[in-house]
Structures are given as C-alpha cells and as structure tokens.
Design a protein around this motif. Sequence first.
Motif, mmCIF file in Angstrom:
data_model
loop_
_atom_site.group_PDB
_atom_site.id
_atom_site.type_symbol
_atom_site.label_atom_id
_atom_site.label_comp_id
_atom_site.label_asym_id
_atom_site.label_seq_id
_atom_site.Cartn_x
_atom_site.Cartn_y
_atom_site.Cartn_z
ATOM 1 N N ARG A 60 5.175 12.404 -6.546
ATOM 2 C CA ARG A 60 5.682 11.451 -5.375
ATOM 3 C C ARG A 60 5.318 10.608 -4.054
ATOM 4 O O ARG A 60 4.462 10.879 -3.508
ATOM 5 N N PHE A 61 6.060 9.608 -3.572
ATOM 6 C CA PHE A 61 5.910 9.090 -2.337
ATOM 7 C C PHE A 61 5.578 9.366 -1.033
ATOM 8 O O PHE A 61 6.593 10.730 -0.733
ATOM 9 N N ILE A 62 4.478 10.003 -0.907
ATOM 10 C CA ILE A 62 4.151 10.192 0.593
ATOM 11 C C ILE A 62 4.191 8.700 1.816
ATOM 12 O O ILE A 62 4.808 9.353 2.612
ATOM 13 N N VAL B 297 -6.171 8.673 -12.210
ATOM 14 C CA VAL B 297 -6.978 9.439 -11.018
ATOM 15 C C VAL B 297 -6.701 10.141 -9.517
ATOM 16 O O VAL B 297 -7.580 10.901 -9.335
ATOM 17 N N ALA B 298 -6.063 10.536 -9.997
ATOM 18 C CA ALA B 298 -5.588 11.751 -8.863
ATOM 19 C C ALA B 298 -6.440 12.782 -9.315
ATOM 20 O O ALA B 298 -7.293 13.962 -8.839
ATOM 21 N N MET B 299 -6.250 13.080 -10.696
ATOM 22 C CA MET B 299 -7.264 14.387 -10.925
ATOM 23 C C MET B 299 -8.348 14.281 -11.665
ATOM 24 O O MET B 299 -9.473 15.099 -11.082
ATOM 25 N N ASP B 300 -9.172 13.290 -12.160
ATOM 26 C CA ASP B 300 -10.484 12.779 -11.854
ATOM 27 C C ASP B 300 -10.638 12.214 -10.537
ATOM 28 O O ASP B 300 -12.139 11.900 -11.296
ATOM 29 N N GLY B 301 -10.460 11.193 -9.959
ATOM 30 C CA GLY B 301 -11.293 10.841 -9.070
ATOM 31 C C GLY B 301 -11.903 9.365 -9.435
ATOM 32 O O GLY B 301 -12.829 9.119 -8.907
ATOM 33 N N VAL B 302 -11.805 8.627 -10.477
ATOM 34 C CA VAL B 302 -12.000 7.935 -11.630
ATOM 35 C C VAL B 302 -10.839 6.457 -10.616
ATOM 36 O O VAL B 302 -9.462 6.378 -11.330
ATOM 37 N N PRO C 270 -8.152 9.192 -2.833
ATOM 38 C CA PRO C 270 -8.641 9.653 -1.659
ATOM 39 C C PRO C 270 -9.111 10.630 -1.179
ATOM 40 O O PRO C 270 -9.713 11.492 -0.717
ATOM 41 N N LYS C 271 -7.909 12.007 -2.059
ATOM 42 C CA LYS C 271 -8.566 13.096 -2.313
ATOM 43 C C LYS C 271 -7.705 14.180 -3.332
ATOM 44 O O LYS C 271 -7.052 13.337 -4.325
ATOM 45 N N HIS C 272 -8.308 15.017 -3.459
ATOM 46 C CA HIS C 272 -8.149 15.573 -4.945
ATOM 47 C C HIS C 272 -6.698 15.815 -5.379
ATOM 48 O O HIS C 272 -5.616 15.596 -4.104
ATOM 49 N N ARG C 273 -5.661 15.007 -6.216
ATOM 50 C CA ARG C 273 -4.018 15.710 -6.832
ATOM 51 C C ARG C 273 -3.525 14.826 -5.592
ATOM 52 O O ARG C 273 -2.397 14.456 -6.150
ATOM 53 N N GLN C 274 -4.066 13.713 -5.210
ATOM 54 C CA GLN C 274 -3.343 12.033 -4.439
ATOM 55 C C GLN C 274 -4.003 11.069 -5.413
ATOM 56 O O GLN C 274 -5.508 10.319 -5.601
ATOM 57 N N PHE C 275 -3.454 9.653 -4.510
ATOM 58 C CA PHE C 275 -4.685 8.461 -5.416
ATOM 59 C C PHE C 275 -3.162 7.401 -4.417
ATOM 60 O O PHE C 275 -1.999 7.482 -3.990
ATOM 61 N N ALA C 276 -3.747 6.354 -3.925
ATOM 62 C CA ALA C 276 -3.553 5.444 -3.050
ATOM 63 C C ALA C 276 -3.362 3.980 -4.358
ATOM 64 O O ALA C 276 -4.272 4.009 -4.836
ATOM 65 N N THR C 277 -2.311 3.095 -3.828
ATOM 66 C CA THR C 277 -2.180 1.987 -4.558
ATOM 67 C C THR C 277 -1.847 1.178 -3.846
ATOM 68 O O THR C 277 -1.068 1.296 -3.115
ATOM 69 N N VAL C 278 -2.455 0.186 -4.457
ATOM 70 C CA VAL C 278 -2.518 -1.089 -3.377
ATOM 71 C C VAL C 278 -2.312 -2.401 -4.620
ATOM 72 O O VAL C 278 -2.537 -2.562 -5.945
ATOM 73 N N ILE C 279 -0.240 -2.880 -4.490
ATOM 74 C CA ILE C 279 -0.613 -3.785 -5.229
ATOM 75 C C ILE C 279 0.233 -4.998 -5.230
ATOM 76 O O ILE C 279 0.452 -5.549 -3.763
ATOM 77 N N LEU D 241 0.764 -1.012 -0.539
ATOM 78 C CA LEU D 241 0.242 -0.044 0.554
ATOM 79 C C LEU D 241 1.217 0.900 0.104
ATOM 80 O O LEU D 241 1.939 1.764 0.713
ATOM 81 N N ALA D 242 0.791 2.428 -0.806
ATOM 82 C CA ALA D 242 1.631 3.618 -0.773
ATOM 83 C C ALA D 242 0.836 4.425 -1.828
ATOM 84 O O ALA D 242 -0.463 4.331 -1.705
ATOM 85 N N LEU D 243 0.868 5.874 -0.785
ATOM 86 C CA LEU D 243 -0.153 7.334 -1.239
ATOM 87 C C LEU D 243 0.635 7.723 -1.893
ATOM 88 O O LEU D 243 2.298 7.942 -1.645
ATOM 89 N N HIS D 244 0.139 8.772 -3.083
ATOM 90 C CA HIS D 244 1.343 9.328 -2.952
ATOM 91 C C HIS D 244 0.293 10.870 -4.057
ATOM 92 O O HIS D 244 -0.722 10.827 -3.706
#
Length: 812
Positions: A255-257, A297-302, A324-333, A238-241
């Motif tokens: 960027r990795f958060i 994903v981050a910009m359109d929320g899809v 999770p919020k605008h300009r951010q995206f989380a990945t489950v790999i 799991l990673a938040l970017h």
Amino acid sequence: MTEDSKTKKTGDRHIITTVIIIAVICLVIATPILSYFTWSFTINTKINDEVEHTYMTEAILPRDMIANIQADIEEIENPDYQAIKEGLMKVRQIDSEILDAYIYKLDSGRLRYIANSEEVTSEDYAYPGMMLKEEDNELYRPFVEKKVTVYQQKEKVIRSILVPILDKNDDVLAVLGVDYSKKAFVGFAFVNTLALILLITLMIIILLLMNQSRKKKMEYEQKDDMNKIMINEMKQGLALHEIIVDENNKPVDYRFISVNQSFLKITGLTNEEIIGKTVLEIFPETESYWITEYGKVAMDGVSCRLENYSKELDKYFEVYAYCPKHRQFATVINDITDCKNTEKKLHEEKLLLETTLSSVGDGVITTDKKGAVLLLNRVAEIMTGWTQKEASGHPLEEVFNTMSELTGKTCDEDIKDVYSRWNTFEFKENYILTAKNGVEMPIEGVIAPIKDNYGNYSGTVLVFRDFSERKKKLIEIEYLSFRDKLTGLYNRRFFDEEFKRIDTKRNYPLTVVMADVNGLKLINDAFGHMNGDKLLVKFADAVKKESRADDIVARIGGDEFVLLLPKTDVDETIRIIERLKNNIKKENVCDIEISAAFGYGTKYDETLNMDNVLKRAEAIMYKNKLNESSSLKKAAIDIILETFHQKYPREKEHAYNAMNYCSQFARALQFNAKEIREMELLGLMHNIGKINIGEAILNRDQDLDEEESFEIRRHADIGYQILRSVIEFSELSEYVLEHHEKWDGSGYPRGLQREDISIQARILAIAEVYDRMVNTSYKKPLSREEAINQLLVNKGKQFDPHLVDIFIDKVI
C-alpha cells in the motif's frame, strides 16, 4: 550550485552542441569533395600500377623476334610470330583484367598489327599487317616520344597503355599495347570511394547520436534541478509503502502511504489516485517480481537496488529500496527509460558498426590511446590468429606481429610514432605478418590515429590486407622479365645487364662461351615445333647440369646460348666444353643425337674489350658450325627417313618402287651415273615431308576432305625445307618441291607448267603415280593396262606427254 556556475555550465553545453553541429555540417560538405579526390587518386593509382605491370611485361618480349617480324599476313607461319603470339596470350592469362595485349608497328606511315592475344577464331583477332581500327594521334606518340602513353579509347575499354619496344640503339621497333576494361579501374575506384563515404556517414551518425545523447542529458539535468528546488533539491521520486501479506506471511501486495512530487511526475499519477491504495488496485497487472523483492526489504530489512521494466507504465526504473521500519519500505526511483532507449540505440549502432567492419574485406584493428587492442573484425582474427576475446587489452605490437623483409626490424617503432606524433604510417609490400600460430603472410595497409570530438588523441585504427596473391604476381612477372620461358635459363635482357656487371677485375680471367644448337630447324620441319622445343630444353638441362654456382647461362636467341664463366682460363674452358659435349651426346630427340657448335673468348685484364671477347667467341662458334653442321644434318635426314619408313611400311614400299622406276627412267633417258644416282635418291626421299603429317591422314583409305587434302599437300614444302638444309641435297630439295606440279599448270605448290618444271620432277611425277595405281598395298589397284590408260588420259594435262611415251615404251 550558484547561478554563475549554472550559467557557465549551460554555456559550455551550448558550445559543445554548436561544435558538433558544425562538425556534422563540415563532414556533409566535405563528403563530395573527399569522394572526388579519392576517386581520382584511386584511378591514378590503378593506372600507375598497370603502367608498371606493362613495363615489366614489355621486358619479357623477345625483341630479336619482334625486329624480324614484318607486318604481313604471311608471317602467320613464322615460328617467331607464334612465339610472340604465345607470349601475349601468357601476359593476358597472368592478369585477368587485361582485355587484349597486342604489338603494332609503324609501316609506311600507317599503324599495323604484328600480333595480338586474341584466338584466331575471335572476332577481335588481328592478323599480321592488319591496320588498327582507330588511328588516333595518341597511337603514334610512342614512336615519336619513345615514352609510355596512357590512351583512353572511346569504346569498350577505358584505358590503353602503350609501351615502346626499343632495340639496342634505342630506336622504336614496335609498340606493346595493353587494354583494360572499365571494371579494372571504375570498380577499384568505386569500392574505395564507397568505403570513404561509409566511414564519413558513420562519423556523422555517431556525432548526431552524441549530440542527441547530450541533449537528453541536458534535459535530465534540468529536471533534476527543478526537483531539488521543489523537494529539497531531490530529483528522485520518493514513496513510503507498507507490505501486505497473506495468512502464510507471504507478500501479496503493498500500500502507498506517502509520495513526493517527483514520484507523481515520474508515474504520471496524483495523490488522490495513490495515497491509501494498494499497487494492485492502481496497477492490476503489476509484475509479481516487484512485490516479492519489496517484501524481502520490508520483512527482512535488507536494502536492495533494482533496475527493471514496468509494463503498466511502459517505463524503465532504477529503484533503491530500504526498510525504515518493519513491514514498511521506502523506494527512491529514477525514470531511466530514456537512458535505456539511448543505450539500446547505441548498442544497435555498435552492432551495425561491427557488422560493417565484419563485411569489409580488409583486416581492421582498433586500440585505445595506450595502444591496447579494443576491436578486431573477422578478417583480422583470421589473419592474426587472435580472437576478439583473446586480443582485447593486449598491446597492438603483440597481436599485430610484423617485420620488414628489407631491414629485418619489427614495426614497433613505427606504431609508437603513430601514438606519440599522430603520424599515419603505411605498410608496404615488404612487411610480413606473423600470425599467432607462426604462419607468415605479406601484407600492406595503414595505421592512423583516432581523434575524439575535442581533437584529442583517443586511439588508433589499423587497416591491412593480404598481399600474397599480388606479390606472387609481381614475383612471376619479375621472373619472366629475366627468364626464358621455355628453358628456364636467363634471357637476353638479363644477359645484357649481367654482361656489363660481371666485367670486373675480381672475375678475371673471364670467359664467354657461345653455343649454337645444331639441327633445330630440321627437327622443327620434320617433327614439329614441340620436338624442336624438346631439343632446346634437353640442351639447356645438359648445360645447367655442367654449370657451376657462379656461372651465368642464358638463351639469347632461337638456338643460341651463352655462358659467362668468371675466374675461368682457356684450359678450364676447353675442359668444360668437352664435358658439355659429352653430356649433350647422351641426349637425343626423335632418335637424333643432340649436338652444338661452341666458341669461346677469354679476358685476362682491363686492356681487352668484352665486346671483342664476345665477337671472338661468336666467330669461333660459327666456324665450328660450318665444319660440323652439314655431316650432322645429313645423318639426321637418314634418321628421319628411316623413322618415317618404320612408321609407315606402305610408304617405304612405295619409296623403293619409285626409286627403281626413277632409276630405269633415267637410264632410258641416257642420264650419266651421277644423275641416275640423284634420281634414285629423289625416288627414295620424295615423300620425306610426310613425316610431319598426321598419322590419321596418312593411314586413311577413304577420300580426304578439303582440310585434310590441304594438310597432306604441305608435304612437298616440308620435304623441301628438310632437304635444303644439307648442301648435298639442295638441288634435290627443289625437285621434291616440284614433284606435284602439273604440265598444264594446275599443280601445287607454285602452279608451274611445262618446261618450267624440272625434268627430274616431271620424271618422278609419272613414276610415283604409276606405282600408286598398280601397287596392291593401296585400295583398288589397277592392272598394267588400266594404269597405262590413265597415264595416256592425263598426258598433256598432268604429265609431260613426251616423257609418258618414253615411260610406257622403255620403262614398264
């Protein structure tokens, strides 16, 4: 999941793995055993097939000819030997696997050939009377036991099949032998054994791969359990970017958060290497594909689910991305590299299996446990007319549309029996496959159930092949076993069986008609056996035209035919015979009218024995033949002589000159009127045997070579054979035979000398030679004085000296 359930699941996995390993070991151990039994079974099956073929071959051989042939090289000129020889060569032509077909007899305790299928020029040719190279006890067994013997030779061939040829009294006349090469047996066995080994090998590979796959799966699940314990039982990384865009708001990096421990393990990185850094800083060669998709994903929320290969990490990932919020995206790999590699291997193995099935010469179809088609190889596609795409999912009965020729029923029930009872069903040669386009072909094959690793039914496999060529061969052999190969009529074997079967009350009155073709030997001697065969064929065709649907017409001997006429009384029989005679008169061979002697017998009820009916018909036939034969043959000889003289005018002139010299010679010797007439006929007919000598030889003006000289010397014997068939010419035939004998014994064909040569032949020898010398139609004719001088030179050598003096003094 409780500890007990985990322990139970782990135990089940170990049990399955152990079962797979045991199955593989069992297959490895069983492979040589199964190969041995497959090899032995295939060899024995091939031997049984060839024994059956040899039995059928023996049935087509002419027993009456074999009974009359002696184990003697002089039989080479016998027409029966030629017929037997041609029959053996035909047998060898029908089956290309046969090395040699031959017949041998037991002669004074030794085994001698009657004939074999080799050409005369072959080093393996066996002439009549030649002893067998090997005299193993096995070669005597058919004479003793009267049973078929399968004999294994030491050299060249692996099997010889020996079948006794029995006469009517079940005594052994001779033995038919058929030799087969090693390739006929070993090649057949090798293909089947190799197919079995390949199948077992594929099964072992599949089991090992399944076991390997299970091991990978176990490892994957164990890692999953560890991740769940470490991070709330979560196995995925799991990673938040946060997305990074340019001045045009286009995603150019991220960027990795934060990341969890599973992510670090999956990527092989540490927190210090990841947190706060961009992906291009960590992995400069990251594909732009990832950045573009994550930007959406981050910009359109899809949300999206991705599956792709990371060149930087050399791994395949399954990624679920959400915003999770605008300009951010989380990945489950998930790292799916192993699964992808396994899929790739399975795909390669599938391609290997499909390639193997495509290369097999038989059609192969597999189904699932419900009977729906899963796979067709290329051969099956061609034979059924269905493609893999068209057939997939269709019931097997629809794609594999077959029917039994014997019962007229489809094989649906037999196929369902395989589904329900796991029985193996074998398709024999009487099954017909109807392709999608309606084309039919005979097939043979087998359909068997498929079991999974747990012994459960999982589908069926069907292997089948085109039976057309083999069936055609069997039909041809069956036809030859009951048919006369020359005329196409039924043969003696069929007649003997039908003779018994037809003797029933519903066929009374039942008539037997015997027919003997006149002049067969005469035409054979005068015009050759090809014209003799034409005579028999034309006679047979004439009889067939007159025959009714229920009549049985058979050739039971060289020139003997028989008709079985059910529900036919004497009056109707007489009318049929008259119609036959009229039809036959319309035909001729070499300008000689075809004729035959007929005899008949009729059975009206059960009190009369059919053998007696046959004997009566035969007796009447021979009586009629005696009454008709002589005059017909005499007329035939006139036609033969006329034909010869029309074809060779030079020979005609010589014949009449010789006739005149012979007539004057006989008068000078004070012969009576009958003897003078006999000498005239002798002069006229002495060269009638040349009718059967090649035209190129007779018209040749140059000297003949050795082979041509041998050929032309045959004319004396041929003339003898032609003339002796007529009683009135029997004495004349002897003089014709002797007219090239010489006074000193150096002549031919018997090397007679002096008074052992008939005076008629000695007279003719002088007369015909003198005409040859002085006749202007020949090269370099001599004068009268030169010719007389030649007679005097050969006086006491070639010619009777006393007769030479008389000829010179009183004839010329």
